[in-house]
Write a protein that holds these residues in place. Structure first.
Motif, PDB file in Angstrom:
ATOM      1  N   GLN A   1     -10.817  -2.921  37.483  1.00 30.40           N
ATOM      2  CA  GLN A   1     -11.111  -2.042  36.359  1.00 30.40           C
ATOM      3  C   GLN A   1     -12.048  -0.919  36.811  1.00 30.40           C
ATOM      4  N   VAL A   2     -11.850   0.251  36.211  1.00 26.33           N
ATOM      5  CA  VAL A   2     -12.741   1.384  36.426  1.00 26.33           C
ATOM      6  C   VAL A   2     -13.149   1.904  35.050  1.00 26.33           C
ATOM      7  N   GLU A   3     -14.434   2.117  34.877  1.00 22.87           N
ATOM      8  CA  GLU A   3     -14.930   2.672  33.616  1.00 22.87           C
ATOM      9  C   GLU A   3     -15.767   3.914  33.923  1.00 22.87           C
ATOM     10  N   PHE A   4     -15.344   5.053  33.343  1.00 24.50           N
ATOM     11  CA  PHE A   4     -16.106   6.284  33.518  1.00 24.50           C
ATOM     12  C   PHE A   4     -17.277   6.296  32.540  1.00 24.50           C
ATOM     13  N   MET A   5     -18.440   6.701  33.022  1.00 19.97           N
ATOM     14  CA  MET A   5     -19.654   6.759  32.209  1.00 19.97           C
ATOM     15  C   MET A   5     -20.321   8.123  32.379  1.00 19.97           C
ATOM     16  N   SER A   6     -21.124   8.485  31.386  1.00 22.00           N
ATOM     17  CA  SER A   6     -21.850   9.762  31.473  1.00 22.00           C
ATOM     18  C   SER A   6     -23.044   9.647  32.399  1.00 22.00           C
ATOM     19  N   ASP A   7     -23.632   8.448  32.498  1.00 20.32           N
ATOM     20  CA  ASP A   7     -24.741   8.217  33.419  1.00 20.32           C
ATOM     21  C   ASP A   7     -24.887   6.720  33.653  1.00 20.32           C
ATOM     22  N   LEU A   8     -25.651   6.358  34.668  1.00 20.12           N
ATOM     23  CA  LEU A   8     -25.909   4.962  34.991  1.00 20.12           C
ATOM     24  C   LEU A   8     -27.383   4.663  34.760  1.00 20.12           C
ATOM     25  N   PRO A   9     -27.694   3.465  34.284  1.00 18.07           N
ATOM     26  CA  PRO A   9     -29.106   3.137  34.011  1.00 18.07           C
ATOM     27  C   PRO A   9     -29.929   3.045  35.294  1.00 18.07           C
ATOM     28  N   ARG A  10     -31.100   3.668  35.284  1.00 14.37           N
ATOM     29  CA  ARG A  10     -31.976   3.651  36.454  1.00 14.37           C
ATOM     30  C   ARG A  10     -33.413   3.412  36.008  1.00 14.37           C
ATOM     31  N   THR A  11     -34.216   2.894  36.929  1.00 16.10           N
ATOM     32  CA  THR A  11     -35.638   2.710  36.656  1.00 16.10           C
ATOM     33  C   THR A  11     -36.344   4.065  36.758  1.00 16.10           C
ATOM     34  N   SER A  12     -37.623   4.068  36.429  1.00 14.24           N
ATOM     35  CA  SER A  12     -38.393   5.313  36.499  1.00 14.24           C
ATOM     36  C   SER A  12     -38.498   5.843  37.921  1.00 14.24           C
ATOM     37  N   THR A  13     -38.288   4.952  38.917  1.00 18.89           N
ATOM     38  CA  THR A  13     -38.341   5.387  40.312  1.00 18.89           C
ATOM     39  C   THR A  13     -36.966   5.767  40.837  1.00 18.89           C
ATOM     40  N   GLY A  14     -35.940   5.697  39.952  1.00 20.80           N
ATOM     41  CA  GLY A  14     -34.602   6.096  40.357  1.00 20.80           C
ATOM     42  C   GLY A  14     -33.728   4.972  40.873  1.00 20.80           C
TER      43      GLY A  14
ATOM     44  N   SER B   1     -10.041  15.479  34.725  1.00 22.81           N
ATOM     45  CA  SER B   1      -8.887  15.741  35.592  1.00 22.81           C
ATOM     46  C   SER B   1      -8.576  14.572  36.535  1.00 22.81           C
ATOM     47  N   VAL B   2      -9.425  13.542  36.506  1.00 26.87           N
ATOM     48  CA  VAL B   2      -9.220  12.348  37.325  1.00 26.87           C
ATOM     49  C   VAL B   2      -9.139  11.143  36.396  1.00 26.87           C
ATOM     50  N   THR B   3      -8.161  10.291  36.630  1.00 29.81           N
ATOM     51  CA  THR B   3      -7.993   9.100  35.785  1.00 29.81           C
ATOM     52  C   THR B   3      -8.517   7.855  36.487  1.00 29.81           C
ATOM     53  N   GLU B   4      -8.750   6.812  35.693  1.00 32.39           N
ATOM     54  CA  GLU B   4      -9.204   5.541  36.246  1.00 32.39           C
ATOM     55  C   GLU B   4      -8.185   4.975  37.244  1.00 32.39           C
ATOM     56  N   GLN B   5      -6.895   5.099  36.893  1.00 32.09           N
ATOM     57  CA  GLN B   5      -5.861   4.553  37.765  1.00 32.09           C
ATOM     58  C   GLN B   5      -5.795   5.300  39.092  1.00 32.09           C
ATOM     59  N   GLU B   6      -6.061   6.589  39.060  1.00 32.28           N
ATOM     60  CA  GLU B   6      -6.059   7.363  40.308  1.00 32.28           C
ATOM     61  C   GLU B   6      -7.163   6.883  41.244  1.00 32.28           C
ATOM     62  N   VAL B   7      -8.305   6.530  40.668  1.00 33.19           N
ATOM     63  CA  VAL B   7      -9.394   5.997  41.484  1.00 33.19           C
ATOM     64  C   VAL B   7      -8.999   4.654  42.089  1.00 33.19           C
ATOM     65  N   ILE B   8      -8.386   3.789  41.287  1.00 33.46           N
ATOM     66  CA  ILE B   8      -7.937   2.488  41.780  1.00 33.46           C
ATOM     67  C   ILE B   8      -6.909   2.664  42.890  1.00 33.46           C
ATOM     68  N   ASP B   9      -5.960   3.587  42.686  1.00 36.43           N
ATOM     69  CA  ASP B   9      -4.930   3.848  43.704  1.00 36.43           C
ATOM     70  C   ASP B   9      -5.569   4.306  45.016  1.00 36.43           C
ATOM     71  N   TRP B  10      -6.604   5.137  44.905  1.00 39.07           N
ATOM     72  CA  TRP B  10      -7.292   5.618  46.098  1.00 39.07           C
ATOM     73  C   TRP B  10      -7.984   4.456  46.817  1.00 39.07           C
ATOM     74  N   CYS B  11      -8.604   3.584  46.044  1.00 40.34           N
ATOM     75  CA  CYS B  11      -9.295   2.439  46.631  1.00 40.34           C
ATOM     76  C   CYS B  11      -8.327   1.529  47.391  1.00 40.34           C
ATOM     77  N   GLN B  12      -7.119   1.400  46.881  1.00 38.34           N
ATOM     78  CA  GLN B  12      -6.126   0.550  47.534  1.00 38.34           C
ATOM     79  C   GLN B  12      -5.783   1.035  48.931  1.00 38.34           C
ATOM     80  N   GLN B  13      -5.980   2.323  49.173  1.00 33.90           N
ATOM     81  CA  GLN B  13      -5.712   2.886  50.486  1.00 33.90           C
ATOM     82  C   GLN B  13      -6.921   2.799  51.416  1.00 33.90           C
ATOM     83  N   GLU B  14      -8.089   2.544  50.847  1.00 35.86           N
ATOM     84  CA  GLU B  14      -9.321   2.647  51.623  1.00 35.86           C
ATOM     85  C   GLU B  14     -10.009   1.315  51.910  1.00 35.86           C
TER      86      GLU B  14
END
Length: 564
Positions: free
Chosen positions: A525-538, A503-516
């Motif tokens: 660029q904005v890329e949506f991902m299912s998860d981000l890589p982390r070490t065993s300690t998080g 329900s949220v697009t990459e462009q909507e995130v960019i537009d929000w950032c422009q205000q903040e």
């Protein structure tokens, strides 16, 4: 002492340079006595003499002291390039206080940190920026904002295209704590005796670090004097210098090359509030500009004007800059147009501009230059501190009179920023580089996690912190992505909250950032991902994402990051 570069040292210049035992403000006072009727500033065809500039500075300094601004106290300066920026800067110094230049692109959320960290009681602000600072009046110690309209210093008619901010008429501040600029100057207060000396606090630009929170780089009048004087002598400038000031004054390169250096010599600064290639070309021709400091994006835009060759640019004697390396193709075009080699330099907020500059007679392209007067620079192993040799990559460290005192209220980070070599204290720049057989230094990479977008330093963790305010963002990691125009651009890798996925697009995130946040920090660029890589300690493994992005663009090429 590093001396390899002495063989290419500019002919006739000393290798050591004694600094004046006076404050930076004294430079204005002396130039006003020497050249009272000479233009210190030309602002869209309005000439402001040294006498007029000093008079305005004295009046504003008196008001600041009447408001309780004391010796060494930080005062926020939140403006675009203008006569008022210069007046405010020197008035703060005349009042024995410390200038805190704030990027005019910063939004309220970013300003919060400056207000809290400095505990400044007063801010001098451009009218177009009032909406960003007003919500913070009453926070921490901030209680007063002096507001100015740039157009108030257009005393003469002009045919130049004016930015909207300069055309806007003055509106009386209608908020508690608001004071009109002219009201402050006409209040009739006289400043007390100027007591600041070379070792008192002078100016504190902010530089972010790996923690993401911007850090104040505390400079004395001595360290600030150093790079203003170094530039003037290195480029052999005199009182006849006419500088085109297009680099922002809040940034140390623009501050020193476009404002403090010409005031030291008694030269003239031709000031532009906003970049405009036609206006710049017209000003070079009209006022016989002798030197112009710029960045690659300005030069590219300037050269892309199909009409540029019809302007008389023959008065130019030097063109140079820092912040990002000048692409070789653009440097060649500038040389063809002006007959001048582009002279690059290298420095940081912690060194208040250059520690290295290319010899004007023997510059090298995409090169940081050589250590200037009294600067000792080395290359060391990042981990061991062992000194490296010719063409060996390591961290650039520097010792010199322009090195800052330390990070404001951060003693532990200050200690980590320095290393002792041979009984001398060297600043660790966080930049990886090497020097060649002749002693020229080159940048390779960064130790610190930083993005260089057209010379603007973007700190990923700071952007991430701001982006986490978006209600849809669960996780965020900011990296760099190659950009053909800016060298590097910001990319945000984002994991959304499950309930808003789709329900949220990459462009909507960019537009929000422009205000903040400031425009140069906004993700291209904005890329949506299912998860981000982390070490065993998080711990977030940002390097994995960065390497993936770099590999994705391998073969396409990007501009090398240049001097900062």
């Amino acid at each position: 002492m590093f001396t390899r570069h002495h063989a290419v040292w500019p002919r006739g210049l000393p290798k050591q340079l004694r600094l004046p035992e006076t404050s930076l403000f004294t430079n204005l006072e002396i130039s006003a006595r020497r050249y009272p009727d000479k233009p210190a500033i030309i602002y869209y065809d309005t000439r402001i003499t040294y006498t007029e500039l000093l008079r305005e500075v004295e009046a504003l300094a008196g008001f600041l002291q009447a408001q309780g601004v004391g010796k060494g106290e930080p005062v926020l300066l939140y403006m675009q390039n203008s006569p008022q920026f210069i007046i405010a800067y020197y008035a703060i110094l005349r009042a024995d206080a410390m200038v805190v230049p704030v990027n005019p692109m910063n939004q309220t959320a970013e300003l919060e940190h400056y207000v809290a960290d400095t505990e400044a009681v007063l801010c001098l602000c451009g009218q177009e920026l009032v909406g960003q600072i007003v919500p913070l009046v009453g926070r921490a110690q901030l209680r007063q904002v002096i507001v100015t309209a740039y157009g108030d210093y257009l005393w003469q008619a002009t045919d130049l295209l004016l930015p909207a901010e300069v055309q806007a008429p003055m509106r009386a501040p209608d908020f508690v704590g608001g004071v009109a600029w002219r009201e402050a100057l006409e209040a009739g207060y006289l400043p007390g005796e100027h007591t600041a000396g070379p070792d008192d606090l002078c100016v504190m630009p902010y530089s972010s670090g790996t923690t993401g929170a911007p850090k104040g780089c505390a400079h004395t009048h001595r360290s600030s004097m150093a790079t203003a004087l170094h530039r003037s002598v290195w480029l052999r400038n005199t009182c006849e210098e006419v500088v085109l000031a297009t680099l922002p004054f809040f940034h140390v390169t623009g501050m020193q090359s476009g404002m403090n250096a010409p005031i030291y010599t008694g030269g003239t600064a031709v000031v532009m509030t906003r970049w405009d290639r036609r206006v710049a070309a017209t000003l070079i021709q009209r006022y016989r500009i002798t030197s112009w400091g710029n960045i690659a994006t300005m030069a590219i835009d300037f050269l892309s004007d199909p009409e540029v060759e019809r302007y008389d640019l023959s008065s130019l004697q030097s063109i140079g800059g820092g912040g990002a390396a000048m692409p070789e193709a653009i440097e060649e075009k500038l040389r063809h147009l002006t007959g001048l080699a582009y002279v690059e330099g290298y420095g940081l907020s912690e060194t208040i501009a250059a520690t290295h500059i290319n010899p004007p007679e023997r510059p090298k392209a995409q090169c940081l230059g050589v250590p200037v007067f009294d600067v000792d620079s080395r290359i060391i192993d990042v981990a061991s501190g062992e000194e490296k040799g010719v063409n060996e990559v390591g961290e650039i460290v520097s010792h010199g009179p322009q090195i800052f005192q330390g990070y404001w209220k951060r003693p532990e980070e200050t200690v980590r920023a320095f290393i002792e070599l041979g009984g001398k204290r060297f600043f660790r720049t966080g930049d990886l580089g090497y020097y060649d057989e002749e002693g020229y230094f080159f940048l390779v990479d960064r130790v610190k996690r930083m993005i260089n977008a057209s010379g603007f330093k973007v700190w990923p963790s700071e952007v991430e912190s701001l982006m986490y305010r978006h209600p849809a963002i669960r996780e965020c990691c900011v990296i760099s992505t190659p950009d053909p125009r800016r060298g590097e651009a910001v990319k945000a890798c984002i994991v959304l909250h499950e309930e808003v996925e789709g329900s949220v697009t990459e462009q909507e995130v960019i537009d929000w950032c422009q205000q903040e946040m400031a425009a140069y920090k906004v993700p291209a660029q904005v890329e949506f991902m299912s998860d981000l890589p982390r070490t065993s300690t998080g711990k977030l493994m940002w390097r994995v994402l960065q390497d993936q992005e770099t590999a994705r663009h391998a073969g396409h090429g990007s501009d090398q990051a240049g001097p900062g």
